[in-house]
Design a protein around this motif. Structure first.
Motif, PDB file in Angstrom:
ATOM      1  N   HIS A 165       0.119  -6.638   1.818  1.00 47.39           N
ATOM      2  CA  HIS A 165      -1.230  -6.126   2.084  1.00 47.39           C
ATOM      3  C   HIS A 165      -1.364  -5.714   3.555  1.00 47.39           C
ATOM      4  O   HIS A 165      -1.936  -4.657   3.860  1.00 47.39           O
ATOM      5  N   ASP A 166      -0.831  -6.545   4.450  1.00 49.04           N
ATOM      6  CA  ASP A 166      -0.887  -6.214   5.877  1.00 49.04           C
ATOM      7  C   ASP A 166      -0.104  -4.931   6.174  1.00 49.04           C
ATOM      8  O   ASP A 166      -0.563  -4.068   6.940  1.00 49.04           O
ATOM      9  N   LEU A 167       1.083  -4.794   5.580  1.00 48.07           N
ATOM     10  CA  LEU A 167       1.880  -3.591   5.793  1.00 48.07           C
ATOM     11  C   LEU A 167       1.193  -2.361   5.209  1.00 48.07           C
ATOM     12  O   LEU A 167       1.253  -1.272   5.784  1.00 48.07           O
ATOM     13  N   ARG A 168       0.534  -2.558   4.076  1.00 49.41           N
ATOM     14  CA  ARG A 168      -0.201  -1.443   3.453  1.00 49.41           C
ATOM     15  C   ARG A 168      -1.352  -0.980   4.349  1.00 49.41           C
ATOM     16  O   ARG A 168      -1.624   0.224   4.444  1.00 49.41           O
ATOM     17  N   GLN A 169      -1.990  -1.924   5.025  1.00 42.96           N
ATOM     18  CA  GLN A 169      -3.080  -1.586   5.935  1.00 42.96           C
ATOM     19  C   GLN A 169      -2.579  -0.798   7.148  1.00 42.96           C
ATOM     20  O   GLN A 169      -3.342  -0.052   7.765  1.00 42.96           O
ATOM     21  N   ILE A 170      -1.302  -0.947   7.466  1.00 38.94           N
ATOM     22  CA  ILE A 170      -0.714  -0.229   8.601  1.00 38.94           C
ATOM     23  C   ILE A 170      -0.252   1.161   8.187  1.00 38.94           C
ATOM     24  O   ILE A 170      -0.500   2.155   8.879  1.00 38.94           O
ATOM     25  N   ILE A 171       0.412   1.247   7.054  1.00 39.75           N
ATOM     26  CA  ILE A 171       1.107   2.482   6.700  1.00 39.75           C
ATOM     27  C   ILE A 171       0.144   3.594   6.292  1.00 39.75           C
ATOM     28  O   ILE A 171       0.432   4.786   6.492  1.00 39.75           O
ATOM     29  N   GLU A 172      -1.022   3.245   5.756  1.00 43.06           N
ATOM     30  CA  GLU A 172      -1.973   4.299   5.350  1.00 43.06           C
ATOM     31  C   GLU A 172      -2.518   5.059   6.558  1.00 43.06           C
ATOM     32  O   GLU A 172      -2.481   6.295   6.571  1.00 43.06           O
ATOM     33  N   PRO A 173      -3.028   4.376   7.606  1.00 41.56           N
ATOM     34  CA  PRO A 173      -3.456   5.146   8.786  1.00 41.56           C
ATOM     35  C   PRO A 173      -2.293   5.829   9.491  1.00 41.56           C
ATOM     36  O   PRO A 173      -2.494   6.859  10.143  1.00 41.56           O
ATOM     37  N   GLN A 174      -1.074   5.300   9.338  1.00 43.23           N
ATOM     38  CA  GLN A 174       0.071   5.966   9.951  1.00 43.23           C
ATOM     39  C   GLN A 174       0.343   7.297   9.261  1.00 43.23           C
ATOM     40  O   GLN A 174       0.762   8.265   9.903  1.00 43.23           O
ATOM     41  N   GLU A 175       0.086   7.351   7.962  1.00 41.82           N
ATOM     42  CA  GLU A 175       0.213   8.633   7.255  1.00 41.82           C
ATOM     43  C   GLU A 175      -0.795   9.640   7.808  1.00 41.82           C
ATOM     44  O   GLU A 175      -0.473  10.828   7.974  1.00 41.82           O
TER      45      GLU A 175
END
Length: 318
Positions: free
Chosen positions: A180-190
């Motif tokens: 969940h934490d990684l998902r919260q990072i990767i979406e704004p990185q996209e």
């Protein structure tokens, strides 16, 4: 780090930052042990906006892009071998790129240096350098996706092997929180990649912009994988609960069937164990043998009945 000369098309390593000429492009990485002194020296020569300097000094909690008059600050995340996120700040201008990472020494930077030394033309524009850095970051996430998939597969196998192992549920919960934490990072990185790939971003050229547009596909795959992994973690947790329940029901069924078998046997033993003076069967010569045959016959008959109904073991074939 590295300095590229547009005239000679050569790359040279530099130990300290020097202001690049109009024919030069420099990529300089700031080490954590001396970052404040080095950063102050660099920003003083480049005359960086104070807010941009602050963004380089402080690491953002989420990936983002901040564009100023003469430079832009990009905050992105990479991932280490233990799946911990690493923050990276990138200061980019017309002919310079300054990078800094938080509390880590990523091996991907050394790999990028090697790539540029083997392919000097890939440093001919800041857009190409920026692409190589962020592309390497996406490759690290894709590597993590493959390794996490293996970890989840091993966790699923362990559920069937021993559904009563408490560590399985704890591991599933920890993985779900980490994903969940990684998902919260990767979406704004996209979203950062989309912002850079647009024609309005001033520090890439048209050709490197195409590369950033292609890079978006990697992040779509990463986001989709993380979403799937989070669902898998919930499924593993529910699967373990289901297997525990089924196993408990099997145990209770077995105990119940054994109890049913012994109930008539206990009744007969209790009947002839009563302390009355006159019980006719007690005078029989073979009364004890008859009772034993009756008790065991009832037990075997009930067990065979349960087996024939499929309640205990496999149903017998006729």
């Amino acid at each position: 780090m590295l300095k590229y000369n547009k005239q000679s098309k050569n790359i040279e390593r530099v130990e300290s930052f020097t202001l690049p000429t109009t024919d030069e492009i420099i990529w300089f990485h700031i080490e954590n042990k001396s970052y404040q002194k080095t950063l102050d020296t660099i920003t003083e020569q480049l005359k960086v906006h104070p807010l941009a300097l602050r963004f380089m000094e402080e690491f953002s909690d989420l990936p983002k892009v901040n564009i100023f008059k003469n430079e832009a600050v990009i905050s992105v995340f990479s991932i280490e071998e233990d799946f911990q996120p690493v923050k990276i700040n990138i200061l980019v201008g017309t002919n310079f790129i300054i990078t800094r990472e938080q509390d880590s020494n990523l091996h991907l930077l050394s790999e990028i240096i090697k790539h540029f030394e083997e392919n000097p033309e890939h440093m001919s524009h800041t857009g190409y350098i920026l692409y190589r850095i962020i592309d390497k970051v996406s490759i690290e996430f894709l590597r993590a996706v493959d390794e996490i998939a293996d970890e989840i597969q091993a966790l699923e196998k362990s559920v069937f092997k021993d559904p009563f192992e408490n560590k399985i549920g704890k591991n599933a919960y920890r993985w779900k929180a980490r994903l969940h934490d990684l998902r919260q990072i990767i979406e704004p990185q996209e979203n950062v990649i989309k912002s850079i790939g647009q024609s309005e971003f001033p520090y890439i050229n048209e050709d490197s912009g195409f590369y950033f547009q292609d890079l978006q596909h990697n992040y779509v795959r990463i986001i989709s994988a993380f979403d799937t992994f989070i669902e898998n973690m919930a499924s593993i947790f529910n699967l373990q609960l289901s297997l525990k329940s089924d196993h408990t029901n099997t145990i209770m069924k077995t105990l119940t069937l054994v109890s049913v078998i012994f109930i008539p046997m206990t009744f007969i033993a209790g009947l002839y164990g009563m302390n009355f003076e006159y019980i006719p069967e007690l005078k029989w010569d073979y009364g004890y043998l008859y009772v034993l045959l009756l008790i065991f016959g009832l037990g075997i008959g009930i067990a065979l009945y349960f087996r024939n109904k499929g309640w205990w073991g496999k149903k017998g074939e006729s």
